[in-house]
Design a protein around this motif. Sequence first.
Motif, PDB file in Angstrom:
ATOM      1  N   SER A  59       0.831  -1.210   0.000  1.00 55.12           N
ATOM      2  CA  SER A  59       0.000   0.000   0.000  1.00 55.12           C
ATOM      3  C   SER A  59       0.858   1.251   0.000  1.00 55.12           C
ATOM      4  N   LEU A  60       0.299   2.305  -0.560  1.00 56.34           N
ATOM      5  CA  LEU A  60       0.877   3.647  -0.525  1.00 56.34           C
ATOM      6  C   LEU A  60      -0.186   4.576   0.035  1.00 56.34           C
ATOM      7  N   PHE A  61       0.196   5.495   0.925  1.00 53.25           N
ATOM      8  CA  PHE A  61      -0.839   6.331   1.536  1.00 53.25           C
ATOM      9  C   PHE A  61      -0.288   7.685   1.970  1.00 53.25           C
ATOM     10  N   ALA A  62      -1.223   8.598   2.169  1.00 57.02           N
ATOM     11  CA  ALA A  62      -0.971   9.889   2.798  1.00 57.02           C
ATOM     12  C   ALA A  62      -2.079  10.088   3.818  1.00 57.02           C
ATOM     13  N   ALA A  63      -1.738  10.665   4.961  1.00 55.66           N
ATOM     14  CA  ALA A  63      -2.731  10.930   5.999  1.00 55.66           C
ATOM     15  C   ALA A  63      -2.656  12.394   6.407  1.00 55.66           C
ATOM     16  N   PHE A  64      -3.824  12.970   6.630  1.00 52.42           N
ATOM     17  CA  PHE A  64      -3.918  14.369   7.036  1.00 52.42           C
ATOM     18  C   PHE A  64      -4.683  14.417   8.358  1.00 52.42           C
ATOM     19  N   GLY A  65      -4.055  15.005   9.392  1.00 50.11           N
ATOM     20  CA  GLY A  65      -4.674  15.000  10.711  1.00 50.11           C
ATOM     21  C   GLY A  65      -4.634  16.347  11.402  1.00 50.11           C
ATOM     22  N   LYS A  66      -5.460  16.464  12.454  1.00 52.47           N
ATOM     23  CA  LYS A  66      -5.534  17.697  13.226  1.00 52.47           C
ATOM     24  C   LYS A  66      -5.912  17.352  14.662  1.00 52.47           C
ATOM     25  N   ASP A  67      -5.125  17.880  15.613  1.00 55.02           N
ATOM     26  CA  ASP A  67      -5.428  17.685  17.030  1.00 55.02           C
ATOM     27  C   ASP A  67      -6.669  18.477  17.438  1.00 55.02           C
ATOM     28  N   PHE A  68      -7.474  17.879  18.340  1.00 52.87           N
ATOM     29  CA  PHE A  68      -8.600  18.580  18.938  1.00 52.87           C
ATOM     30  C   PHE A  68      -8.220  19.002  20.356  1.00 52.87           C
ATOM     31  N   PHE A  69      -8.737  20.154  20.779  1.00 54.81           N
ATOM     32  CA  PHE A  69      -8.453  20.686  22.114  1.00 54.81           C
ATOM     33  C   PHE A  69      -6.954  20.801  22.362  1.00 54.81           C
ATOM     34  N   HIS A  70      -6.214  21.196  21.317  1.00 58.34           N
ATOM     35  CA  HIS A  70      -4.754  21.232  21.393  1.00 58.34           C
ATOM     36  C   HIS A  70      -4.266  22.197  22.476  1.00 58.34           C
TER      37      HIS A  70
END
Length: 201
Positions: free
Chosen positions: A148-159
């Motif tokens: 597999s090949l992948f990219a992930a995009f994330g964001k912390d909540f209540f940082h």
Amino acid sequence: MMKNKFKLLLFSFLFNTSFFCSGQSWKPQEVSISYFGEMITHPGIKLSANYQIKQWRQFKTQKKGASQEIFKSIQLSPSLAYYYHRRYHHGLQFVPELFYRRKKENGTYLDLGIGIGVLRTIIPEVYTINEEGRVEKSKVGYSYFKTSLFAAFGKDFFHSQKKVFTGFIKPQFQYSIPGFPNGTGYFFLEAGLLFPLKSEL
């Protein structure tokens, strides 16, 4: 012969990643649970644990002269996933993933990585005629070597409050062999929550 090559490649991947991690504490940095949709709409679930191989940080000067801290890491993520493609098959896969992460101070991050593992499919509602001429339900399934090949995009909540968990979306392309005629490609869309167990640096 081909199956032996698959086993050798998989063993090599696991051996090398365990070698790089040998100096690390075998406690996961993060765990995640996510929706795992084959072709987006065929539902599934995925569980993962992320282990740090290497981590470092970098300070980047912005246009206004302020300094921004960037967290970078290389991580290994064993994962177990299940999905169901209606009227086609059930899929169960184990795919260790190796990825690079770049995370900003505000909690946004980008992952880029690869995975190598195995897929087992189970085909439902298969019937055969036995030696006595009776129709009976049969268990049919196939095993595949998967990349597999992948990219992930994330964001912390209540940082800012330090009560951090992360939402992420992770499109990925997977390729399984053997297949017809040479292999089979899959597109998965993963979306879930990531929970840290250890603080960064």
